[in-house]
Design a protein around this motif. Structure first.
Motif, mmCIF file in Angstrom:
data_model
loop_
_atom_site.group_PDB
_atom_site.id
_atom_site.type_symbol
_atom_site.label_atom_id
_atom_site.label_comp_id
_atom_site.label_asym_id
_atom_site.label_seq_id
_atom_site.Cartn_x
_atom_site.Cartn_y
_atom_site.Cartn_z
ATOM 1 N N MET A 14 0.906 -1.079 -0.136
ATOM 2 C CA MET A 14 -0.095 -0.053 0.141
ATOM 3 C C MET A 14 0.939 1.314 -0.099
ATOM 4 O O MET A 14 1.552 1.405 0.674
ATOM 5 N N PRO A 15 0.229 2.056 -0.990
ATOM 6 C CA PRO A 15 1.483 3.572 -1.023
ATOM 7 C C PRO A 15 1.103 4.187 0.178
ATOM 8 O O PRO A 15 -0.135 4.341 0.648
ATOM 9 N N LEU A 16 2.101 4.944 0.583
ATOM 10 C CA LEU A 16 2.017 6.016 1.647
ATOM 11 C C LEU A 16 1.752 7.266 1.003
ATOM 12 O O LEU A 16 2.487 7.865 0.365
ATOM 13 N N VAL A 17 0.756 8.233 1.303
ATOM 14 C CA VAL A 17 0.496 9.353 0.661
ATOM 15 C C VAL A 17 0.728 10.369 1.684
ATOM 16 O O VAL A 17 0.208 10.433 2.830
ATOM 17 N N SER A 18 1.634 11.175 1.293
ATOM 18 C CA SER A 18 2.163 12.195 2.238
ATOM 19 C C SER A 18 1.088 13.287 2.468
ATOM 20 O O SER A 18 0.236 13.594 1.588
ATOM 21 N N GLY A 19 1.165 14.180 3.428
ATOM 22 C CA GLY A 19 0.391 15.224 3.783
ATOM 23 C C GLY A 19 0.491 16.296 2.649
ATOM 24 O O GLY A 19 1.500 16.584 2.226
ATOM 25 N N TYR A 20 -0.759 17.042 2.294
ATOM 26 C CA TYR A 20 -0.590 18.116 1.297
ATOM 27 C C TYR A 20 -1.855 18.901 1.787
ATOM 28 O O TYR A 20 -2.552 18.645 2.628
ATOM 29 N N ILE A 21 -1.785 19.860 0.998
ATOM 30 C CA ILE A 21 -2.842 21.176 1.295
ATOM 31 C C ILE A 21 -3.528 21.237 0.153
ATOM 32 O O ILE A 21 -3.122 21.499 -1.165
ATOM 33 N N ARG A 22 -4.820 21.170 0.054
ATOM 34 C CA ARG A 22 -5.947 21.277 -1.029
ATOM 35 C C ARG A 22 -5.989 22.693 -1.648
ATOM 36 O O ARG A 22 -5.458 23.421 -0.728
ATOM 37 N N ARG A 23 -6.484 22.945 -2.702
ATOM 38 C CA ARG A 23 -6.573 24.068 -3.385
ATOM 39 C C ARG A 23 -7.591 25.000 -2.234
ATOM 40 O O ARG A 23 -7.290 26.337 -2.677
#
Length: 115
Positions: free
Chosen positions: A1-10
């Motif tokens: 399972m890939p790890l999705v790093s944190g991000y900020i939406r539009r």
């Protein structure tokens, strides 16, 4: 399972880091977990729970009757039927030496499209 790093939406919403399963793997993962659980529940140990301690096995119970082989069944007044062939060989079909008639063509070539 890939790890999705944190991000900020539009729109400015912060999304934390999370694990993401590939598409279509939820059902397969559920089946795998169920099978592993069944193995642990039904076949995890070679000894039963009420058998005391240790990995020793209890021998299978033995029959107390005496059997003589080969077993012969009593058949009073009954004779054993003998197998008889149902077909006598060679099988001969009527007209088997004749050749099949040659098929006649239903279309003549070249095909004339003006007809």
């Amino acid at each position: 399972m890939p790890l999705v790093s944190g991000y900020i939406r539009r729109n400015g919403t912060a999304v934390r880091q999370y694990w993401r399963a590939p598409a279509g793997t939820r059902k397969q993962t559920a089946w795998a977990v169920a099978i592993v659980a069944a193995v642990f529940v039904f076949g995890g140990s070679p000894t039963s729970a009420g058998n005391g301690t240790g990995p020793e096995r209890v021998p299978a119970p033995r029959s107390s009757s005496v059997v003589t082989y080969p077993i012969q069944w009593p058949s009073p007044g009954r004779t054993v039927p003998r197998p008889a062939p149902t077909v006598s060989y060679p099988i001969k079909w009527p007209g088997w030496k004749q050749t099949a008639p040659r098929p006649a063509p239903t279309v003549s070539y070249p095909i004339r499209w003006d007809r």
